[in-house]
Design an enzyme around this catalytic site. Structure first.
Site, short mmCIF file in Angstrom:
data_model
loop_
_atom_site.label_atom_id
_atom_site.label_comp_id
_atom_site.label_asym_id
_atom_site.label_seq_id
_atom_site.Cartn_x
_atom_site.Cartn_y
_atom_site.Cartn_z
N HIS A 66 -8.09 -4.85 -1.51
CA HIS A 66 -6.85 -4.47 -1.14
C HIS A 66 -6.18 -5.17 0.12
CE1 HIS A 66 -4.31 -0.73 -0.93
NE2 HIS A 66 -4.23 -0.84 0.29
N CYS B 219 0.68 -1.13 -0.05
CA CYS B 219 0.07 0.16 0.07
C CYS B 219 0.83 1.28 -0.21
CB CYS B 219 -0.84 -0.07 0.98
SG CYS B 219 -2.13 1.29 1.09
N ASP C 271 -9.86 -4.01 -5.49
CA ASP C 271 -9.42 -3.15 -4.60
C ASP C 271 -10.18 -2.04 -5.03
OD1 ASP C 271 -7.60 -1.30 -3.36
OD2 ASP C 271 -5.84 -2.22 -3.90
#
Length: 245
Positions: free
Chosen positions: A212, A132, A179
């Site tokens: 995600h 991330c 995501d």
């Protein structure tokens, strides 16, 4: 896109109940978690954490996985003592929090860690992975740091560096199909720009049905349908590092 009240869905999935096999060390002004391979090696991987910081058990689990695969793994505190994001924080304050923690301003810390890995750990071939926020940091480093050999960006936030694709080193990009923070059109655009501008090996891979954080945020035992993709993502990450380190 992500819900505006929750601009980063890094909390999807469960935190592992995991203590870690490595140890915490002080490297100049940086605290770091280090886990070494059982056999002597000159290959190391810097692990760049997500917004939840260097002490997240899930991230240490991945560092230990790298060590089990023959690497010296180090996860430094790239927030350098500033607090990591907490689930109890108000998401309305997230943008202000993020302004003081730029994924593109970690070069000083990376230089310190590279020196430590070379001088204290005997590392000669060093790569980097990140999740991330850390995945965006990987892209930043692959664009400019000559001392790293390769990188794996796991659901790195594309918008941070979307116009910069002239990578110096082979880079693997991992994304989840579902995501919320990284729409597939952004991934497609990244691929187009890499094809136009990138002179080194790269791969962009989208994993079906995954959200995600799937490689390091989900617990396989409560997400059986995702287990093959979680395992595939981890295996692909290791294979890429094995190939280029």
């Amino acid at each position: 896109m992500a819900n505006e009240s929750r601009p980063c869905p890094c909390d999807i999935g469960d935190r592992f109940d995991y203590g870690g096999r490595g140890q915490e060390v002080q490297v100049e002004h940086i605290k770091a978690y280090v886990c070494k391979a059982s056999a002597s090696t000159d290959k190391a991987v810097i692990v760049i954490h997500d917004i939840f910081g260097w002490q997240l058990p899930n991230t240490r689990y991945i560092a230990d996985m790298l060590a089990a695969n023959g690497y010296i793994a180090i996860c430094p505190d790239f927030f350098v003592g500033q607090e990591a994001w907490k689930l109890s924080n108000d998401w309305a304050s997230f943008d202000d929090w993020l302004k003081t923690r730029s994924a593109g301003k970690i070069d000083k810390e990376v230089d310190v860690i590279l020196k430590y890995l070379r001088e204290q750990c005997g590392a000669k071939k060093i790569g980097v992975i990140g999740f991330c926020w850390g995945g965006a940091a990987v892209q930043h480093l692959m664009l400019k740091n000559p001392h790293l050999k390769t990188g794996v960006s796991l659901y790195g936030v594309i918008k941070f560096f979307e116009d910069r694709c002239s990578l110096l080193h082979p880079t693997f990009f991992i994304f989840g199909e579902k995501d919320d923070i990284i729409p597939l059109e952004q991934v497609t655009l990244l691929e187009q720009k890499l094809k136009q501008n990138c002179k080194v090996d790269y791969e962009v891979k989208v994993y079906p049905g995954q959200t995600h954080g799937f490689v390091h945020r989900k617990r396989e035992d409560i997400n059986p349908q995702d287990k093959p993709f979680i395992e595939e993502g981890r295996k692909d990450m290791i294979n890429w590092l094995n190939k280029y380190l």
